[in-house]
Design a protein around this motif. Structure first.
Motif, PDB file in Angstrom:
ATOM      1  N   GLN A  48     -24.315 -11.585  23.431  1.00 18.64           N
ATOM      2  CA  GLN A  48     -25.107 -11.409  24.656  1.00 18.64           C
ATOM      3  C   GLN A  48     -25.252  -9.933  25.028  1.00 18.64           C
ATOM      4  OE1 GLN A  48     -22.543 -13.814  27.171  1.00 18.64           O
ATOM      5  NE2 GLN A  48     -24.078 -15.451  27.170  1.00 18.64           N
ATOM      6  N   ALA A  49     -25.186  -9.046  24.045  1.00 21.62           N
ATOM      7  CA  ALA A  49     -25.162  -7.601  24.290  1.00 21.62           C
ATOM      8  C   ALA A  49     -26.326  -7.119  25.157  1.00 21.62           C
ATOM      9  CB  ALA A  49     -25.154  -6.848  22.962  1.00 21.62           C
ATOM     10  N   ARG A  50     -27.526  -7.508  24.815  1.00 24.55           N
ATOM     11  CA  ARG A  50     -28.699  -7.036  25.572  1.00 24.55           C
ATOM     12  C   ARG A  50     -28.627  -7.474  27.034  1.00 24.55           C
ATOM     13  NH1 ARG A  50     -33.377  -7.043  22.196  1.00 24.55           N
ATOM     14  NH2 ARG A  50     -33.148  -4.807  22.181  1.00 24.55           N
ATOM     15  N   ASP A  51     -28.262  -8.723  27.276  1.00 23.51           N
ATOM     16  CA  ASP A  51     -28.138  -9.227  28.646  1.00 23.51           C
ATOM     17  C   ASP A  51     -27.005  -8.517  29.396  1.00 23.51           C
ATOM     18  OD1 ASP A  51     -30.234 -10.992  28.290  1.00 23.51           O
ATOM     19  OD2 ASP A  51     -28.930 -12.648  27.688  1.00 23.51           O
ATOM     20  N   MET A  52     -25.916  -8.226  28.687  1.00 20.17           N
ATOM     21  CA  MET A  52     -24.799  -7.528  29.323  1.00 20.17           C
ATOM     22  C   MET A  52     -25.212  -6.112  29.724  1.00 20.17           C
ATOM     23  SD  MET A  52     -21.464  -8.784  27.226  1.00 20.17           S
ATOM     24  CE  MET A  52     -20.293  -8.354  28.491  1.00 20.17           C
ATOM     25  N   GLU A  53     -25.944  -5.427  28.863  1.00 20.57           N
ATOM     26  CA  GLU A  53     -26.416  -4.083  29.204  1.00 20.57           C
ATOM     27  C   GLU A  53     -27.299  -4.113  30.442  1.00 20.57           C
ATOM     28  OE1 GLU A  53     -27.683  -1.124  26.316  1.00 20.57           O
ATOM     29  OE2 GLU A  53     -27.028  -2.501  24.748  1.00 20.57           O
ATOM     30  N   LYS A  54     -28.211  -5.069  30.496  1.00 18.14           N
ATOM     31  CA  LYS A  54     -29.095  -5.198  31.664  1.00 18.14           C
ATOM     32  C   LYS A  54     -28.285  -5.474  32.923  1.00 18.14           C
ATOM     33  CE  LYS A  54     -33.100  -6.900  29.111  1.00 18.14           C
ATOM     34  NZ  LYS A  54     -33.959  -8.064  28.861  1.00 18.14           N
ATOM     35  N   ALA A  55     -27.300  -6.357  32.809  1.00 17.19           N
ATOM     36  CA  ALA A  55     -26.474  -6.704  33.971  1.00 17.19           C
ATOM     37  C   ALA A  55     -25.657  -5.499  34.440  1.00 17.19           C
ATOM     38  CB  ALA A  55     -25.552  -7.876  33.630  1.00 17.19           C
ATOM     39  N   LEU A  56     -25.116  -4.716  33.513  1.00 14.26           N
ATOM     40  CA  LEU A  56     -24.352  -3.525  33.884  1.00 14.26           C
ATOM     41  C   LEU A  56     -25.253  -2.511  34.588  1.00 14.26           C
ATOM     42  CD1 LEU A  56     -22.149  -3.142  30.686  1.00 14.26           C
ATOM     43  CD2 LEU A  56     -21.327  -3.696  32.993  1.00 14.26           C
ATOM     44  N   LEU A  57     -26.474  -2.350  34.118  1.00 17.10           N
ATOM     45  CA  LEU A  57     -27.418  -1.442  34.777  1.00 17.10           C
ATOM     46  C   LEU A  57     -27.720  -1.913  36.203  1.00 17.10           C
ATOM     47  CD1 LEU A  57     -29.858  -0.722  31.825  1.00 17.10           C
ATOM     48  CD2 LEU A  57     -28.430   0.956  33.010  1.00 17.10           C
ATOM     49  N   LYS A  58     -27.903  -3.223  36.365  1.00 15.96           N
ATOM     50  CA  LYS A  58     -28.181  -3.775  37.700  1.00 15.96           C
ATOM     51  C   LYS A  58     -27.006  -3.594  38.650  1.00 15.96           C
ATOM     52  CE  LYS A  58     -31.575  -7.268  36.475  1.00 15.96           C
ATOM     53  NZ  LYS A  58     -31.866  -8.701  36.369  1.00 15.96           N
ATOM     54  N   GLN A  59     -25.784  -3.564  38.105  1.00 12.08           N
ATOM     55  CA  GLN A  59     -24.601  -3.400  38.949  1.00 12.08           C
ATOM     56  C   GLN A  59     -24.364  -1.952  39.348  1.00 12.08           C
ATOM     57  OE1 GLN A  59     -21.072  -5.423  37.581  1.00 12.08           O
ATOM     58  NE2 GLN A  59     -22.211  -7.264  37.071  1.00 12.08           N
ATOM     59  N   GLY A  60     -25.169  -1.034  38.799  1.00  6.95           N
ATOM     60  CA  GLY A  60     -25.065   0.352  39.223  1.00  6.95           C
ATOM     61  C   GLY A  60     -24.602   1.320  38.162  1.00  6.95           C
ATOM     62  N   CYS A  61     -24.455   0.860  36.933  1.00  2.00           N
ATOM     63  CA  CYS A  61     -24.087   1.767  35.850  1.00  2.00           C
ATOM     64  C   CYS A  61     -25.277   2.645  35.508  1.00  2.00           C
ATOM     65  CB  CYS A  61     -23.669   0.975  34.608  1.00  2.00           C
ATOM     66  SG  CYS A  61     -22.160   0.037  34.834  1.00  2.00           S
ATOM     67  N   ASN A  62     -24.969   3.854  35.058  1.00  2.00           N
ATOM     68  CA  ASN A  62     -26.023   4.761  34.628  1.00  2.00           C
ATOM     69  C   ASN A  62     -26.582   4.296  33.293  1.00  2.00           C
ATOM     70  OD1 ASN A  62     -25.483   6.437  36.832  1.00  2.00           O
ATOM     71  ND2 ASN A  62     -23.903   7.519  35.717  1.00  2.00           N
ATOM     72  N   SER A  63     -27.646   4.937  32.872  1.00  3.10           N
ATOM     73  CA  SER A  63     -28.201   4.641  31.560  1.00  3.10           C
ATOM     74  C   SER A  63     -27.800   5.755  30.604  1.00  3.10           C
ATOM     75  CB  SER A  63     -29.718   4.559  31.642  1.00  3.10           C
ATOM     76  OG  SER A  63     -30.258   4.201  30.403  1.00  3.10           O
ATOM     77  N   PRO A  64     -27.148   5.488  29.502  1.00  2.00           N
ATOM     78  CA  PRO A  64     -26.742   4.177  29.001  1.00  2.00           C
ATOM     79  C   PRO A  64     -25.598   3.602  29.844  1.00  2.00           C
ATOM     80  CG  PRO A  64     -25.808   5.883  27.609  1.00  2.00           C
ATOM     81  CD  PRO A  64     -26.697   6.571  28.603  1.00  2.00           C
TER      82      PRO A  64
END
Length: 102
Positions: A48-64
Motif C-alpha cells: 500500500q506504499a502509494r496510499d501510505m505516501e498520500k496519507a502521510l502528506l495529508k497528515q502534514g508531512c513534507n514532500s517527500p
C-alpha cells in the motif's frame, strides 16, 4: 489511512521510511544511538506504499513524506524537525519513556 493509525497507536516511536533514503537511515540511527528502538516501517516494501505516501502528506508531512517520525502517537515531522528538536535539547525528553535502560 487505517494502517498508519494502527502502527502509530500501537507503538511509542514509529519512523516511516524508504529503504533507499539516506535521511531516513540517519534519523533511524540517531534514535538508536539515543537508546530508542523505533518501529521502522519501510513503505517501499509495503503493497500500500502509494496510499501510505498520500496519507502521510495529508497528515502534514513534507514532500517527500519520509522519514515521517511519530512519537507517542503524534507526528513530530521529518528530518528537519527531528534534528531541530535534537539540537535544541527537546528531543530526548520526548524519547525518555521509550529509551532502553542499557
Amino acid at each position: 489511512m487505517e494502517k498508519i493509525k494502527s502502527l502509530v497507536s500501537e507503538n511509542g516511536v514509529v519512523i516511516f521510511t524508504k529503504s533507499t533514503c539516506c535521511l531516513c537511515y540517519a534519523v533511524t540511527i540517531l534514535f538508536q544511538e539515543l537508546g530508542v528502538s523505533p518501529l521502522v516501517h519501510e513503505i517501499d516494501h509495503d503493497p500500500q506504499a502509494r496510499d501510505m505516501e498520500k496519507a502521510l502528506l495529508k497528515q502534514g508531512c513534507n514532500s517527500p513524506p519520509v522519514p515521517a517520525v511519530y512519537i507517542c502517537g503524534k507526528l513530530v515531522g521529518s528530518t528537519n524537525e527531528v534534528m531541530s528538536l535534537h539540537l535544541s535539547g527537546s528531543l530526548i525528553p520526548l524519547l525518555k519513556p521509550y529509551q532502553s535502560l542499557s
